[in-house]
Structures are given as structure tokens and as C-alpha cells.
Design a protein around this motif. Structure first.
Motif, mmCIF file in Angstrom:
data_model
loop_
_atom_site.group_PDB
_atom_site.id
_atom_site.type_symbol
_atom_site.label_atom_id
_atom_site.label_comp_id
_atom_site.label_asym_id
_atom_site.label_seq_id
_atom_site.Cartn_x
_atom_site.Cartn_y
_atom_site.Cartn_z
ATOM 1 N N ASP A 26 -14.253 4.589 5.119
ATOM 2 C CA ASP A 26 -13.761 3.425 4.367
ATOM 3 C C ASP A 26 -12.649 2.747 5.167
ATOM 4 O O ASP A 26 -11.515 3.226 5.189
ATOM 5 C CB ASP A 26 -13.238 3.880 3.003
ATOM 6 C CG ASP A 26 -12.835 2.708 2.105
ATOM 7 O OD1 ASP A 26 -12.664 1.587 2.632
ATOM 8 O OD2 ASP A 26 -12.662 2.918 0.883
ATOM 9 N N ALA A 28 -10.878 0.150 4.613
ATOM 10 C CA ALA A 28 -9.723 -0.240 3.799
ATOM 11 C C ALA A 28 -8.832 0.971 3.513
ATOM 12 O O ALA A 28 -7.597 0.887 3.579
ATOM 13 C CB ALA A 28 -10.191 -0.878 2.489
ATOM 14 N N LEU A 29 -9.447 2.102 3.190
ATOM 15 C CA LEU A 29 -8.674 3.326 2.951
ATOM 16 C C LEU A 29 -7.968 3.758 4.224
ATOM 17 O O LEU A 29 -6.809 4.195 4.180
ATOM 18 C CB LEU A 29 -9.587 4.444 2.440
ATOM 19 C CG LEU A 29 -8.912 5.805 2.194
ATOM 20 C CD1 LEU A 29 -7.773 5.677 1.181
ATOM 21 C CD2 LEU A 29 -9.947 6.829 1.718
ATOM 22 N N TYR A 84 -0.934 0.996 -2.817
ATOM 23 C CA TYR A 84 -2.116 0.900 -3.678
ATOM 24 C C TYR A 84 -2.174 -0.438 -4.408
ATOM 25 O O TYR A 84 -3.265 -0.900 -4.789
ATOM 26 C CB TYR A 84 -2.107 2.048 -4.684
ATOM 27 C CG TYR A 84 -3.405 2.216 -5.441
ATOM 28 C CD1 TYR A 84 -4.562 2.622 -4.784
ATOM 29 C CD2 TYR A 84 -3.465 1.957 -6.819
ATOM 30 C CE1 TYR A 84 -5.757 2.783 -5.477
ATOM 31 C CE2 TYR A 84 -4.653 2.109 -7.523
ATOM 32 C CZ TYR A 84 -5.791 2.520 -6.851
ATOM 33 O OH TYR A 84 -6.982 2.669 -7.538
ATOM 34 N N TYR A 87 -4.193 -2.288 -2.035
ATOM 35 C CA TYR A 87 -5.487 -1.667 -1.688
ATOM 36 C C TYR A 87 -6.006 -0.917 -2.925
ATOM 37 O O TYR A 87 -6.312 0.264 -2.879
ATOM 38 C CB TYR A 87 -5.308 -0.681 -0.529
ATOM 39 C CG TYR A 87 -4.987 -1.319 0.803
ATOM 40 C CD1 TYR A 87 -5.995 -1.642 1.715
ATOM 41 C CD2 TYR A 87 -3.672 -1.589 1.156
ATOM 42 C CE1 TYR A 87 -5.708 -2.217 2.940
ATOM 43 C CE2 TYR A 87 -3.360 -2.170 2.386
ATOM 44 C CZ TYR A 87 -4.388 -2.483 3.269
ATOM 45 O OH TYR A 87 -4.101 -3.056 4.494
ATOM 46 N N HIS A 88 -6.119 -1.634 -4.057
ATOM 47 C CA HIS A 88 -6.433 -0.976 -5.311
ATOM 48 C C HIS A 88 -7.886 -0.527 -5.423
ATOM 49 O O HIS A 88 -8.259 0.121 -6.402
ATOM 50 C CB HIS A 88 -6.090 -1.900 -6.497
ATOM 51 C CG HIS A 88 -6.706 -3.259 -6.386
ATOM 52 N ND1 HIS A 88 -6.077 -4.306 -5.733
ATOM 53 C CD2 HIS A 88 -7.889 -3.737 -6.832
ATOM 54 C CE1 HIS A 88 -6.841 -5.381 -5.796
ATOM 55 N NE2 HIS A 88 -7.945 -5.063 -6.439
ATOM 56 N N ASP A 89 -8.731 -0.866 -4.429
ATOM 57 C CA ASP A 89 -10.135 -0.445 -4.487
ATOM 58 C C ASP A 89 -10.378 0.863 -3.743
ATOM 59 O O ASP A 89 -11.505 1.370 -3.756
ATOM 60 C CB ASP A 89 -11.043 -1.532 -3.888
ATOM 61 C CG ASP A 89 -11.083 -2.783 -4.766
ATOM 62 O OD1 ASP A 89 -10.939 -2.629 -5.998
ATOM 63 O OD2 ASP A 89 -11.235 -3.888 -4.216
ATOM 64 N N VAL A 90 -9.362 1.407 -3.105
ATOM 65 C CA VAL A 90 -9.547 2.637 -2.329
ATOM 66 C C VAL A 90 -9.248 3.857 -3.209
ATOM 67 O O VAL A 90 -8.749 3.726 -4.332
ATOM 68 C CB VAL A 90 -8.619 2.649 -1.086
ATOM 69 C CG1 VAL A 90 -8.852 1.414 -0.235
ATOM 70 C CG2 VAL A 90 -7.145 2.753 -1.484
ATOM 71 N N SER A 91 -9.545 5.036 -2.667
ATOM 72 C CA SER A 91 -9.269 6.275 -3.394
ATOM 73 C C SER A 91 -7.768 6.569 -3.354
ATOM 74 O O SER A 91 -7.217 6.883 -2.290
ATOM 75 C CB SER A 91 -10.043 7.441 -2.768
ATOM 76 O OG SER A 91 -9.587 8.678 -3.284
ATOM 77 N N TYR A 92 -7.149 6.496 -4.528
ATOM 78 C CA TYR A 92 -5.705 6.754 -4.566
ATOM 79 C C TYR A 92 -5.393 8.201 -4.206
ATOM 80 O O TYR A 92 -4.387 8.484 -3.561
ATOM 81 C CB TYR A 92 -5.135 6.423 -5.943
ATOM 82 C CG TYR A 92 -3.651 6.719 -6.027
ATOM 83 C CD1 TYR A 92 -2.729 5.876 -5.411
ATOM 84 C CD2 TYR A 92 -3.191 7.870 -6.665
ATOM 85 C CE1 TYR A 92 -1.372 6.158 -5.447
ATOM 86 C CE2 TYR A 92 -1.830 8.158 -6.712
ATOM 87 C CZ TYR A 92 -0.931 7.299 -6.101
ATOM 88 O OH TYR A 92 0.408 7.587 -6.129
#
Length: 325
Positions: A26, A28-29, A84, A87-92
Motif C-alpha cells: 500500500d 499510501a500506508l 492518520y 491518510y485516513h484510508d490506510v490501516s491505522y
């Protein structure tokens, strides 16, 4: 560690994070983790802002509560939470775990230099300072920079930083063995050694030493395994006098004593005032001891002025105490 090393270490953690399949797959992550690792690897040192208030506050709190287990968790949540938001769509969870690792690594490596941290506060308030890695170690910094350059040139960050961290780990073991040998020499030389405080320098073959024995304090230098005693002082407890008790109430003196594990004191009495000086024996440089706390008292033991910090000349120290004149 110094700021530059912490930041390059953060980049290294960001590269190493690609061993995590979620981060690797990912983009973005990966970006979020890289930013979080860089910020997180420096976050505990945001307490440097205490210096804006005064030296006493800085000395008393720098690497204190900000490096405690509770603070490590708080920093990890603050940094990962802030990132976050963008980048709120990634795995927190994955983001938080890698930021937590970066923050933890910052505090962990800080305990190995001479300054140390209160890494177990509030459970244990003592400073933890193993004293076998320099605050700025050129080899460690170069290793991180070399890894970053190799990554930029196309090297796989998983293997690159895996190798870098393994070499750093081996280097820590080597430096620990160096320190152990020096301590062994000191305990063989003095019969009544209570503690040997080591301070490595950026030159791997040179160490500063402070040796506490039952009756004396020694300041020494180790170069290529040869030990040279530079100074010797009689070990004297602080006197239980009105003037000393008054000095110990001063905020600068309190900060100094809470931080310094080995110091001596001098009392000079003049016509109009008394000066009490506390001198840390760990930082001898060019025949001077630059880290001090000084307090002046009037005839009625009221504090006139005081100072604590690093001062490299007597003239500069007297300027710090100018309110006296």
C-alpha cells in the motif's frame, strides 16, 4: 542520540517497515509510515522546548517524563493520529505499530550514552545512562546515511536496513565490551571503587572517566587502553549548614543535583556574599569542568543570583552572575 542520528534512524525504520506486507503493498500506508517513523523517532526530544524557559527547567525535564513508558505510548498515538488525519484510508493499526517502534527505539538508544534518560519514570526516577555510545557517534550516523543512499540508488530497503541495524547491534556489543574492559582496569587499579562513570567521545579510542571510591573522586582519561588520572578530589558530603541548606533550595542547584551523579563543591566567602559552586566531574574538557551550578548568598543566606548550565570560561560564567554586581 543527537537530532541528525535520530532522524536518519527514523528514515531507516521507515525503510525497514517494508518487511510488513501491508506497508509494502500500500503506497499510501508506506508514505504514512515513513513520515510517522521520521517524526516519531524525534518526537521525545520535542521537550527541548523547555530550554525556552530556563536551563534549570531544561536540565530537570529533558529526557525525563518525555522518555517514560507512558510518554512513549502518548507520542505514538499523537504522531500516528495526526498523520492518520491525512491518510485516513490506510490501516491505522500498522501505522501506529511502526510509529510506536520508532518512538520506542529513540528512547531505547538514548539510555546507552552518558546523558541517559529517565526511561522507567514514574516507576523508577533514576537516570539510566550506560555510557558506552557517544551522543553523536560518527559510525552509527554514517551507517544510516549509507543505507539511505543505497535505498535511493535502488537497493531493497528490507535487506539494506536489516543489514544496517544488525551491524549497529554488533557495534553496540563491541562498545559495551570496550567499556567493560575499562571498568575492569579501574576496579583493579583502585581497591575501593564504588562506581565508574564512562563517557565515550566521537573518537573510539578515547573515553572520559569519573571514578567514585570510598574516600576520593577521580577524573581520568582512557586512550588506546592507557588510563591517565587527570584530577583527584577528596570525597566530601555536603555540609549540614545554614548556607548550604539555603543553596540547596535554589531551583538551579536542585536541577543540577537531580541530574549529576558525580560532582564536587566549592565554597568561597567574600565580604558581602558567599558563592557556592557545584561542579560536575563527567565533562572535563581543556582542563575545565564546564557543567556547573553556582549560587550566591547574602549575609542573611538569601539567594542573590544563581545559574546552572554549560559554561566554558570563567568570564562567561561571571556574566551569567552579573546581577550580583
Amino acid at each position: 542520540m543527537d537530532t541528525a542520528t535520530h532522524i536518519t534512524m527514523g528514515v531507516a525504520v521507515g525503510g525497514l517497515a517494508t518487511i510488513d506486507p501491508a506497508v509494502q503493498q500500500d503506497p499510501a500506508l508506506f508514505q504514512a509510515v515513513l513520515i510517522g517513523a521520521i517524526v516519531g523517532s524525534h518526537a521525545p526530544d520535542f521537550d527541548t522546548l523547555f530550554k525556552l524557559k530556563d536551563n534549570a527547567t531544561y536540565i530537570r525535564h529533558h529526557r525525563g517524563t518525555s522518555h517514560s513508558p507512558i510518554a512513549v505510548l502518548l507520542w505514538s498515538f499523537l504522531v500516528s493520529g495526526a498523520i492518520y488525519l491525512f491518510y485516513h484510508d490506510v490501516s491505522y493499526l500498522h501505522l501506529w505499530l511502526w510509529v510506536l517502534f520508532a518512538v520506542f527505539l529513540h528512547v531505547f538508544v538514548d539510555i546507552f550514552n552518558a546523558y541517559g534518560t529517565q526511561a522507567l519514570k514514574p516507576f523508577v526516577n533514576n537516570w539510566i545512562a550506560f555510557g558506552f555510545i557517544s551522543t553523536f557517534d560518527p559510525l552509527i550516523f554514517i551507517l544510516y546515511v549509507a543505507g539511505i543512499l543505497a535505498w535511493l540508488l535502488g537497493a531493497d530497503p528490507r535487506y539494506t536496513f536489516g543489514i544496517v541495524f544488525f551491524i549497529v547491534f554488533l557495534y553496540y556489543i563491541k562498545r559495551y565490551l570496550d567499556k567493560r574492559e575499562i571498568v575492569k582496569l579501574m576496579t583493579e587499579h583502585f581497591d575501593d571503587v564504588e562506581k565508574v562513570i564512562t563517557q565515550p567521545t566521537i573518537r573510539h579510542n578515547i573515553w572520559r572517566l569519573a571514578i567514585i571510591t570510598k574516600h576520593h573522586l577521580y577524573v581520568a582519561r582512557s586512550e588506546n587502553g592507557h588510563i591517565e588520572i587527570k584530577d583527584e578530589f577528596e570525597r566530601k558530603p555536603l555540609p549540614d549548614t545554614t548556607e548550604m541548606n539555603a543553596a540547596l533550595q535554589d531551583a538551579n542547584v536542585k536541577a543540577f543535583i537531580s541530574f549529576s551523579p558525580v560532582y564536587r563543591y566549592e565554597i568561597d566567602r567574600y565580604d558581602d556574599y558567599t558563592e557556592i559552586r557545584f561542579i560536575d566531574l563527567r565533562y572535563r574538557a581543556k582542563d575545565r569542568y564546564p557543567f556547573v551550578a553556582v549560587v550566591t548568598l547574602d549575609k542573611f543566606y538569601n539567594i542573590i543570583t544563581s545559574y546552572t548550565g554549560w559554561v566554558y570560561s570563567e568570564d562567561k560564567l561571571q556574566k551569567k552572575l552579573e546581577p550580583l554586581t
